[in-house]
Design a protein around this motif. Structure first.
Motif, PDB file in Angstrom:
ATOM      1  N   ARG A 188      27.200 -26.190 -23.426  1.00 34.60           N
ATOM      2  CA  ARG A 188      27.216 -27.197 -24.486  1.00 34.60           C
ATOM      3  C   ARG A 188      25.818 -27.535 -24.978  1.00 34.60           C
ATOM      4  O   ARG A 188      25.626 -27.841 -26.160  1.00 34.60           O
ATOM      5  CB  ARG A 188      27.915 -28.470 -23.994  1.00 34.60           C
ATOM      6  N   CYS A 189      24.836 -27.504 -24.090  1.00 36.84           N
ATOM      7  CA  CYS A 189      23.467 -27.888 -24.457  1.00 36.84           C
ATOM      8  C   CYS A 189      22.827 -26.843 -25.361  1.00 36.84           C
ATOM      9  O   CYS A 189      22.271 -27.156 -26.408  1.00 36.84           O
ATOM     10  CB  CYS A 189      22.600 -28.044 -23.214  1.00 36.84           C
ATOM     11  N   GLU A 190      22.891 -25.583 -24.932  1.00 31.72           N
ATOM     12  CA  GLU A 190      22.196 -24.523 -25.655  1.00 31.72           C
ATOM     13  C   GLU A 190      23.138 -23.768 -26.586  1.00 31.72           C
ATOM     14  O   GLU A 190      22.738 -22.788 -27.211  1.00 31.72           O
ATOM     15  CB  GLU A 190      21.556 -23.560 -24.663  1.00 31.72           C
ATOM     16  N   GLU A 191      24.365 -24.190 -26.682  1.00 32.90           N
ATOM     17  CA  GLU A 191      25.373 -23.578 -27.556  1.00 32.90           C
ATOM     18  C   GLU A 191      25.499 -22.074 -27.350  1.00 32.90           C
ATOM     19  O   GLU A 191      25.488 -21.286 -28.296  1.00 32.90           O
ATOM     20  CB  GLU A 191      25.083 -23.916 -29.005  1.00 32.90           C
ATOM     21  N   VAL A 192      25.612 -21.682 -26.083  1.00 34.91           N
ATOM     22  CA  VAL A 192      25.792 -20.267 -25.743  1.00 34.91           C
ATOM     23  C   VAL A 192      27.292 -19.987 -25.640  1.00 34.91           C
ATOM     24  O   VAL A 192      28.019 -20.732 -24.976  1.00 34.91           O
ATOM     25  CB  VAL A 192      25.110 -19.932 -24.398  1.00 34.91           C
ATOM     26  N   THR A 193      27.737 -18.917 -26.295  1.00 38.43           N
ATOM     27  CA  THR A 193      29.175 -18.622 -26.326  1.00 38.43           C
ATOM     28  C   THR A 193      29.601 -17.756 -25.137  1.00 38.43           C
ATOM     29  O   THR A 193      28.773 -17.102 -24.490  1.00 38.43           O
ATOM     30  CB  THR A 193      29.543 -17.856 -27.612  1.00 38.43           C
ATOM     31  N   ALA A 194      30.911 -17.731 -24.932  1.00 40.93           N
ATOM     32  CA  ALA A 194      31.478 -16.897 -23.867  1.00 40.93           C
ATOM     33  C   ALA A 194      31.111 -15.435 -24.107  1.00 40.93           C
ATOM     34  O   ALA A 194      30.792 -14.698 -23.168  1.00 40.93           O
ATOM     35  CB  ALA A 194      32.991 -17.064 -23.830  1.00 40.93           C
ATOM     36  N   GLY A 195      31.144 -15.016 -25.377  1.00 38.52           N
ATOM     37  CA  GLY A 195      30.831 -13.635 -25.722  1.00 38.52           C
ATOM     38  C   GLY A 195      29.436 -13.246 -25.260  1.00 38.52           C
ATOM     39  O   GLY A 195      29.220 -12.165 -24.703  1.00 38.52           O
ATOM     40  N   ARG A 196      28.475 -14.157 -25.455  1.00 39.00           N
ATOM     41  CA  ARG A 196      27.100 -13.830 -25.064  1.00 39.00           C
ATOM     42  C   ARG A 196      26.945 -13.781 -23.545  1.00 39.00           C
ATOM     43  O   ARG A 196      26.194 -12.970 -23.027  1.00 39.00           O
ATOM     44  CB  ARG A 196      26.124 -14.810 -25.705  1.00 39.00           C
ATOM     45  N   VAL A 197      27.668 -14.629 -22.853  1.00 38.87           N
ATOM     46  CA  VAL A 197      27.601 -14.592 -21.385  1.00 38.87           C
ATOM     47  C   VAL A 197      28.184 -13.264 -20.879  1.00 38.87           C
ATOM     48  O   VAL A 197      27.592 -12.600 -20.020  1.00 38.87           O
ATOM     49  CB  VAL A 197      28.349 -15.796 -20.763  1.00 38.87           C
ATOM     50  N   CYS A 198      29.324 -12.865 -21.453  1.00 37.00           N
ATOM     51  CA  CYS A 198      29.942 -11.605 -21.023  1.00 37.00           C
ATOM     52  C   CYS A 198      29.066 -10.409 -21.377  1.00 37.00           C
ATOM     53  O   CYS A 198      28.978  -9.440 -20.614  1.00 37.00           O
ATOM     54  CB  CYS A 198      31.323 -11.450 -21.661  1.00 37.00           C
ATOM     55  N   GLU A 199      28.410 -10.492 -22.538  1.00 40.37           N
ATOM     56  CA  GLU A 199      27.519  -9.414 -22.953  1.00 40.37           C
ATOM     57  C   GLU A 199      26.360  -9.260 -21.955  1.00 40.37           C
ATOM     58  O   GLU A 199      25.950  -8.159 -21.611  1.00 40.37           O
ATOM     59  CB  GLU A 199      26.995  -9.730 -24.355  1.00 40.37           C
ATOM     60  N   ALA A 200      25.852 -10.400 -21.466  1.00 40.27           N
ATOM     61  CA  ALA A 200      24.740 -10.355 -20.515  1.00 40.27           C
ATOM     62  C   ALA A 200      25.148  -9.607 -19.253  1.00 40.27           C
ATOM     63  O   ALA A 200      24.360  -8.867 -18.667  1.00 40.27           O
ATOM     64  CB  ALA A 200      24.276 -11.761 -20.162  1.00 40.27           C
ATOM     65  N   VAL A 201      26.396  -9.787 -18.854  1.00 42.35           N
ATOM     66  CA  VAL A 201      26.868  -9.124 -17.640  1.00 42.35           C
ATOM     67  C   VAL A 201      27.220  -7.663 -17.940  1.00 42.35           C
ATOM     68  O   VAL A 201      26.798  -6.748 -17.226  1.00 42.35           O
ATOM     69  CB  VAL A 201      28.110  -9.846 -17.071  1.00 42.35           C
TER      70      VAL A 201
END
Ligand SMILES: Cc1cc2nc3c(=O)[nH]c(=O)nc-3n(C[C@H](O)[C@H](O)[C@H](O)COP(=O)(O)OP(=O)(O)OC[C@H]3O[C@@H](n4cnc5c(N)ncnc54)[C@H](O)[C@@H]3O)c2cc1C
Ligand code: FES
Lengths: 100, 465
Positions: free
Chosen positions: B390-403
């Motif tokens: 919520r703070c940095e407005e990072v989406t689920a897609g970007r988290v999955c992409e990182a992995v």
């Protein structure tokens, strides 16, 4: 019904601050977030990235979603900071640092 | 010893209060430090003094226990045995090399700008917990609040965020929140609980060992009925809708494996969603002190000691289990700390009753924990565009992409690649979601400080090197 009723609250006289230039009534001891909720306002921040509206989320000072500008100082947690008479409260856009 | 030993108790909730009173009664000088302006913590949160509540116990039961704690605190304060530092946000507790004592660093006032330091011979951490909320589309809309947050705003400030509420998620906290909101005048359109009634009945033996709590649950159920609140077990909120604020939620039934049943989704109009998926312990101060954790909680022994000499912990910081458990742990910790500060080994027989309560309450909490679980596969169903941090407005897609694409193998690397968890809340809100999405264990922290500290306060600290 009003949420003050179940506790038979008899608050002291309300004082007045402003929110985005409009008068905002606050009961003694009320936080900025509570006064805004009581006035029907649930959003007082636009996020840095997309400008999305935000207000209270955790209600206990942990999430920092409720940041607001009080007397030109941005980044105050509305759920913790009490309203003082005459406070100038404004919606915080982004970090609130480039507000004019 | 010429001077009484000093014990700093951080947190004035049920655990910290019980510990402070117990230690003070045994001749210890107690410094009770809490961020709030009144004692009580989450469970016994009091309406702000200026609101003039004449029946402040209306939202509570178990009122007599609170009366005893409150009058005990007043008596010890008047006698100078307890100093209650209200409005003090502790950002760090550090052991002093050599003396074996501790320094507690706090920021005073709601604005948290003025630094204060307090010295003590021992520390007792009773910092409680905070709510876990797993993300879903629309969860950042104004009007969506944590269940505990809605309760805290109601108990402490006597306000509601709207008129029509849905209470959702999983866990025992949803019941008091739904009844609280209804009693305060909100129309509670539904209580949406992902656990099913069958799971609850399978655990009945363990649950029945805690009859008081079951009766309490039955009391809530009766009140929900009286307020006409529809209870939807084995259901979940799939999404929240609205543009500037919440307007409705989509609710769906879950099948026996915990997945949404096709064709059951429907919209419920509401302007408030109080949502939570259980609590997580506050461990930041303990971690900075070097205390070992057990899972996501501070690890303690039978006396509530952490593995760092001179540091005790009690209440939800050591594992989530409700106010009864917190009180029992606080009593044991207070007795142990008092004895050890006077250089004697405590006699566990003296806390036999508290020990029994603790054992029962922990077994009960473990049984509840296995019943109340978020819906299976929630992480896989999360649309890519849903904001997770919520703070940095990072989406689920970007988290999955990182992995996936970038090959991050642990939560820390995900954080560095995406900024999820790097914002003001230091990953407290998104941590569980990132763990669920990446399959990495929830890494409770490595937060430098428990609170953001103004540079001026840091710069003003005396050089201790
Ligand atoms: C928001 C919320 C609402 C809840 N509402 C209910 C409810 O209505 N009914 C219910 O049965 N259970 C509720 N719970 C569960 C509740 O946690 C337990 O019932 C009980 O209060 C736990 O007692 P405790 O003493 O361990 O912690 P708490 O009661 O949480 O007390 C911890 C205290 O430590 C203080 N603190 C924490 N960190 C710091 C710091 N760094 N510096 C200074 N002070 C600090 C806090 O201000 C707080 O007063 C709620 C939990 C949360 C998170
Ligand atoms: S609502 Fe979370 S910090 Fe204020």
């Amino acid at each position: 019904m009003n949420p003050l009723e179940p506790t038979r609250a008899r608050p002291g006289p309300a004082h007045t601050a402003t929110f985005d230039g409009r008068p905002l009534r606050a009961l003694p001891g009320q936080t900025v977030a509570a006064a805004l909720w009581a006035a029907g306002v649930t959003a007082w921040r636009g996020t840095r990235g997309t400008g999305a509206p935000r207000g209270v989320f955790c209600g206990i000072g942990v999430c920092f979603d409720c940041l607001v500008t009080v007397n030109d100082r941005p980044g105050q947690r509305a759920c913790l900071v009490p309203v003082r008479p005459g406070d100038v409260i404004r919606t915080q856009r982004g970090t609130g640092r480039d507000d004019d | 010893m010429t001077e009484r030993p000093r014990l700093a108790v951080v947190g004035a909730g049920p655990a910290g209060l019980a510990a402070a009173l117990t230690a003070a009664a045994r001749g210890v000088r107690v410094l009770l430090v809490d961020a709030a302006d009144q004692a009580g913590g989450q469970f016994y949160r009091q309406p702000a003094a200026g609101l003039g509540a004449r029946r402040p116990h209306a939202p509570h039961h178990r009122w007599r226990t609170w009366e005893r704690l409150r009058t005990g605190l007043e008596r010890h304060r008047a006698a100078g045995r307890i100093t209650h530092l209200t409005d003090h946000h502790v950002w760090c507790v550090a052991g002093e090399s050599g003396s074996g004592g501790f320094t507690v660093y706090a920021l005073r006032g709601p604005g948290q700008e003025e630094g204060v330091t307090v010295r003590a011979d021992a520390v007792l951490l009773a910092t409680g917990g905070y709510e876990r909320v797993l993300p879903f589309p629309g969860w950042t809309l104004p009007g969506v609040v944590t269940a505990g947050g809605a309760q805290a705003m109601l108990k402490g400030q006597l306000v509601l965020p709207g008129r029509t509420a849905v209470v959702a998620g999983t866990g025992p906290l949803l019941l008091p929140v739904a009844t609280g909101l209804a009693a305060a005048g909100a129309q509670v359109a539904a209580l949406v609980e992902s656990a099913g009634p069958a799971a609850l009945s399978r655990r009945l033996p363990a649950l029945a060992a805690q009859p008081g709590t079951l009766a309490e649950g039955a009391g809530y159920a009766a009140r929900l009925l009286r307020h006409g609140v529809r209870v939807l077990p084995r259901h979940t909120v799939l999404a929240a809708h609205g543009t500037e604020r919440l307007e409705a939620v989509t609710v769906a039934a879950l099948d026996r494996t915990g997945r949404p049943r096709p064709g059951t989704a429907r919209r419920v109009r509401c302007d408030t969603l109080a949502v939570g998926h259980g609590l997580l312990p506050h461990t930041d101060l303990a971690e900075t002190l070097g205390c070992a954790l057990s899972g996501t909680a501070v690890r303690v022994d039978a006396e509530q000691r952490t593995d760092v000499p001179g540091v005790w912990a009690a209440g939800e910081a050591t594992g989530v289990g409700g106010a009864t458990l917190a009180l029992a742990e606080g009593r044991i910790a207070g007795q142990s700390a008092a004895a050890r500060l006077y250089g004697t080994a405590p006699d566990p027989r003296r806390w036999a009753a508290a020990d029994r309560t603790r054992a029962r309450a922990r077994a009960f909490a473990a049984a509840l924990d296995s019943v109340y679980a978020p819906p299976a596969g929630w992480a896989e169903r999360l649309p890519d565009e849903t904001v997770v941090c919520r703070c940095e407005e990072v989406t689920a897609g970007r988290v999955c992409e990182a992995v996936g694409t970038l090959g991050a193998g642990d939560a820390r690397t995900v954080k560095l690649l995406t900024r999820a968890g790097m914002g003001w809340c230091q990953g407290r809100m998104c941590g569980p979601a990132v763990a669920g999405l990446t399959g990495c264990p929830l890494d409770p922290g490595r937060r430098p400080f428990a609170r953001p500290v103004p540079l001026g306060v840091l710069a003003g600290l005396p050089d201790t090197e």
